[in-house]
Design a protein around this motif. Structure first.
Motif, mmCIF file in Angstrom:
data_model
loop_
_atom_site.group_PDB
_atom_site.id
_atom_site.type_symbol
_atom_site.label_atom_id
_atom_site.label_comp_id
_atom_site.label_asym_id
_atom_site.label_seq_id
_atom_site.Cartn_x
_atom_site.Cartn_y
_atom_site.Cartn_z
ATOM 1 N N PHE A 87 -27.870 44.566 51.194
ATOM 2 C CA PHE A 87 -27.826 46.028 51.114
ATOM 3 C C PHE A 87 -26.725 46.595 52.000
ATOM 4 O O PHE A 87 -25.925 47.434 51.560
ATOM 5 N N VAL A 88 -26.674 46.148 53.239
ATOM 6 C CA VAL A 88 -25.653 46.651 54.159
ATOM 7 C C VAL A 88 -24.264 46.270 53.668
ATOM 8 O O VAL A 88 -23.333 47.095 53.694
ATOM 9 N N ALA A 89 -24.102 45.047 53.169
ATOM 10 C CA ALA A 89 -22.784 44.622 52.671
ATOM 11 C C ALA A 89 -22.358 45.445 51.468
ATOM 12 O O ALA A 89 -21.185 45.829 51.358
ATOM 13 N N SER A 90 -23.292 45.744 50.579
ATOM 14 C CA SER A 90 -22.917 46.538 49.407
ATOM 15 C C SER A 90 -22.638 47.991 49.787
ATOM 16 O O SER A 90 -21.780 48.641 49.189
ATOM 17 N N MET A 91 -23.335 48.513 50.782
ATOM 18 C CA MET A 91 -23.048 49.879 51.229
ATOM 19 C C MET A 91 -21.663 49.955 51.871
ATOM 20 O O MET A 91 -20.928 50.918 51.665
ATOM 21 N N TYR A 92 -21.301 48.935 52.638
ATOM 22 C CA TYR A 92 -19.962 48.907 53.220
ATOM 23 C C TYR A 92 -18.918 48.741 52.127
ATOM 24 O O TYR A 92 -17.850 49.354 52.173
ATOM 25 N N GLY A 93 -19.234 47.922 51.124
ATOM 26 C CA GLY A 93 -18.269 47.672 50.049
ATOM 27 C C GLY A 93 -18.064 48.873 49.152
ATOM 28 O O GLY A 93 -16.928 49.208 48.801
ATOM 29 N N THR A 94 -19.132 49.550 48.766
ATOM 30 C CA THR A 94 -18.988 50.692 47.861
ATOM 31 C C THR A 94 -18.557 51.959 48.586
ATOM 32 O O THR A 94 -18.005 52.858 47.972
ATOM 33 N N GLY A 95 -18.805 52.014 49.885
ATOM 34 C CA GLY A 95 -18.424 53.201 50.647
ATOM 35 C C GLY A 95 -17.014 53.127 51.191
ATOM 36 O O GLY A 95 -16.527 54.082 51.795
ATOM 37 N N GLY A 96 -16.344 51.991 50.994
ATOM 38 C CA GLY A 96 -14.997 51.838 51.518
ATOM 39 C C GLY A 96 -14.980 51.896 53.031
ATOM 40 O O GLY A 96 -14.116 52.533 53.632
ATOM 41 N N CYS A 97 -15.937 51.236 53.669
ATOM 42 C CA CYS A 97 -16.058 51.297 55.126
ATOM 43 C C CYS A 97 -15.134 50.289 55.797
ATOM 44 O O CYS A 97 -14.911 49.192 55.296
ATOM 45 N N SER A 98 -14.647 50.669 56.958
ATOM 46 C CA SER A 98 -13.816 49.770 57.755
ATOM 47 C C SER A 98 -14.708 49.008 58.729
ATOM 48 O O SER A 98 -15.909 49.239 58.804
ATOM 49 N N ALA A 99 -14.091 48.113 59.480
ATOM 50 C CA ALA A 99 -14.840 47.332 60.462
ATOM 51 C C ALA A 99 -15.398 48.206 61.581
ATOM 52 O O ALA A 99 -16.353 47.839 62.254
#
Length: 120
Positions: A33-45
């Protein structure tokens, strides 16, 4: 019913196995879930996101978590019911800690009753 569970202690092993499986599923689900939220939200490190998370993906993740949790819980429920039923009608087959009735009930629940379990 309590006497049948005491006679078939293998049910306790299956119950704790289900609990461990649920814990593992929860950990895996949180990571995905966290990985997909970072992936779809275009989040940086740094944790700064350019977009809001997709609501449909969040909804799909929540449904998948709830549904899988219910499947595991209901598989245990059907296994216990099958063991108690075997003990009720044939006490000689279901009177030891690791009786054949426990394994047979578990196999029946994941082979023959799994479709009904998945549909609720």
């Amino acid at each position: 019913a309590v006497t049948s569970i005491r006679k078939n202690g293998g049910i306790i092993v299956i119950a704790y196995g289900s609990l461990l499986f649920l814990f593992g599923w929860s950990v895996w689900w949180i990571v995905a879930f966290v990985a997909s939220m970072y992936g779809t939200g275009g989040c940086s490190a740094d944790g700064v996101c350019e977009n809001d998370p997709n609501g449909w993906i969040v909804f799909a993740f929540l449904i998948s978590y709830f549904w899988t949790h219910q499947i595991i819980k209901n598989t245990l429920h059907v296994t216990v019911a099958g063991t108690v039923g075997t003990w009720w009608f044939s006490r000689l087959e279901a009177t030891s800690f690791c009786s054949r009735a426990v394994l047979d009930s578990f196999l029946r629940s994941v082979i023959f009753s799994f479709g009904s379990i998945c549909l609720g």
